[in-house]
Write a protein that holds these residues in place. Structure first.
Motif, mmCIF file in Angstrom:
data_model
loop_
_atom_site.group_PDB
_atom_site.id
_atom_site.type_symbol
_atom_site.label_atom_id
_atom_site.label_comp_id
_atom_site.label_asym_id
_atom_site.label_seq_id
_atom_site.Cartn_x
_atom_site.Cartn_y
_atom_site.Cartn_z
ATOM 1 N N ARG A 137 103.543 60.866 54.205
ATOM 2 C CA ARG A 137 104.208 59.691 53.648
ATOM 3 C C ARG A 137 103.785 58.449 54.438
ATOM 4 N N THR A 144 106.381 52.803 49.447
ATOM 5 C CA THR A 144 106.294 54.186 49.913
ATOM 6 C C THR A 144 105.170 54.885 49.170
ATOM 7 N N ASP A 146 103.417 58.618 48.883
ATOM 8 C CA ASP A 146 103.403 60.042 49.191
ATOM 9 C C ASP A 146 101.956 60.490 49.031
ATOM 10 N N HIS A 151 102.034 59.886 44.885
ATOM 11 C CA HIS A 151 103.203 59.242 44.299
ATOM 12 C C HIS A 151 103.436 57.901 44.978
ATOM 13 N N THR A 152 103.746 56.887 44.175
ATOM 14 C CA THR A 152 103.937 55.532 44.685
ATOM 15 C C THR A 152 105.280 54.981 44.232
ATOM 16 N N SER A 153 105.979 54.303 45.125
ATOM 17 C CA SER A 153 107.221 53.640 44.727
ATOM 18 C C SER A 153 107.365 52.324 45.471
ATOM 19 N N LYS A 157 111.476 52.367 43.125
ATOM 20 C CA LYS A 157 111.080 52.457 41.722
ATOM 21 C C LYS A 157 109.663 53.027 41.622
ATOM 22 N N ASP A 158 109.523 54.057 40.801
ATOM 23 C CA ASP A 158 108.235 54.730 40.670
ATOM 24 C C ASP A 158 107.204 53.849 39.987
ATOM 25 N N THR A 160 103.167 54.284 38.500
ATOM 26 C CA THR A 160 102.080 55.215 38.211
ATOM 27 C C THR A 160 100.736 54.527 38.429
#
Length: 239
Positions: A137, A144, A146, A151-153, A157-158, A160
Motif C-alpha cells: 500500500r 491510497t 494498493d 486499486h486506487t482511491s 472513493k474508488d 478505476t
C-alpha cells in the motif's frame, strides 16, 4: 497459457492477417468485424487485451472504448491512421493503453502487445498474495494505492485506472514533490524499448486528472512544471 487477444476491425482482410500473425506468435485470437457484437463479447468475457480499429461503422473505436470502460478495464491498443493525431490523443485520454499507426509491421505490433501485457502482469503478479499487505500500500495524503491489487482511491472513493495510468501515478506518488520528466514516466510505464512520444504521456496525465476530478473537482495533486515534467503534491492544491 497463451494470452487471448480480441481483434476488432471492419476490414476482414486485416482481421485475417493479424489473427494469423498473432497465432504464429503463440497468442490466441478472437476476431470481430462488427463492433457491436465485439462490445457484448468483450464485456461478458474479457480477453487479456483488445486491439481496436478507430474507423468503423455503427460504433467507431472511440465509442467502443468508452462503452468498454464502463464495464471492464481490459488493456486496449488502438489502430489508427498515421495522420489521425486527434484520434490518437483522444483515444489515450479516454483510457487506451497504447496506439499504433497504420501501416505498421506485425513485429512492431507484437512488441507493443507484449509490452502492454507485461505491464498488466506486473500489476497483478502479487494480487493473490495475502502476506505483507501493508508493504503493498502506498499512501500519500488523500491518495491510497494498493500496489498488489491495482486499486486506487482518493478520500476513500474508488477510481478505476488503466494499467498505464496506474504505473504513471505510482511513479509520481512514490516521491512526492520530486519532478519526473516525461522520459522518466515513459520508462516507468513503457518498459523495454517501446517508443512513445511526449504527447502520449501528456494524454495519460490529462486522463488521470479527469478521473480524479470526477470524484474531487478541486483535485490538483498532479502538477505540471513546464519544460521539466510532472510531480505529485500531497496537498493536492493547485495545478
Amino acid at each position: 497459457m497463451s494470452a487471448t487477444i480480441a481483434l476488432v476491425d471492419d476490414d476482414r482482410n486485416i482481421l485475417t492477417s493479424l489473427s494469423i500473425a498473432l497465432q504464429a506468435e503463440d497468442f490466441s485470437t478472437r476476431v470481430y468485424s462488427d463492433p457491436v457484437t465485439a462490445l457484448k463479447s468483450i464485456a461478458d468475457n474479457p480477453p487479456d487485451l483488445a486491439i481496436l480499429d478507430i474507423k468503423m461503422p455503427r460504433l467507431d473505436g472511440l465509442e467502443l472504448l468508452q462503452k468498454l470502460r464502463e464495464k471492464t478495464d481490459v488493456p486496449v491498443i488502438f489502430l489508427t491512421s498515421k495522420d489521425a493525431e486527434i484520434d490518437e490523443a483522444l483515444g489515450l485520454s479516454m483510457g487506451a493503453d497504447d496506439y499504433i499507426g497504420k501501416p505498421f509491421s506485425h513485429r512492431l505490433l507484437v512488441e507493443r502487445i507484449r509490452a502492454v501485457l507485461r505491464r498488466a502482469a506486473f500489476r497483478q503478479q502479487d494480487s493473490g498474495d495475502e502476506g505483507g499487505a501493508d508493504d503493498k500500500r502506498l499512501e500519500r495524503g488523500r491518495l491510497t494505492l494498493d500496489l498488489g491489487r491495482h486499486h486506487t482511491s482518493w478520500d476513500g472513493k474508488d477510481i478505476t485506472l488503466t494499467v498505464t495510468e496506474f504505473l504513471i501515478l505510482e511513479t509520481l506518488a512514490h516521491r512526492p514533490g520530486f519532478v519526473k520528466s516525461r522520459e522518466q514516466l515513459m520508462d516507468a510505464a513503457y518498459q523495454d524499448d517501446v517508443y512513445v512520444d511526449d504527447r502520449t504521456i501528456d494524454s495519460h496525465i490529462k486522463r488521470l486528472r479527469k478521473k480524479f476530478r470526477a470524484v474531487d473537482p478541486e483535485f490538483g495533486a498532479i502538477e505540471t512544471l513546464y519544460g521539466a515534467g510532472y510531480r505529485f503534491a500531497e496537498g493536492g492544491s493547485g495545478d
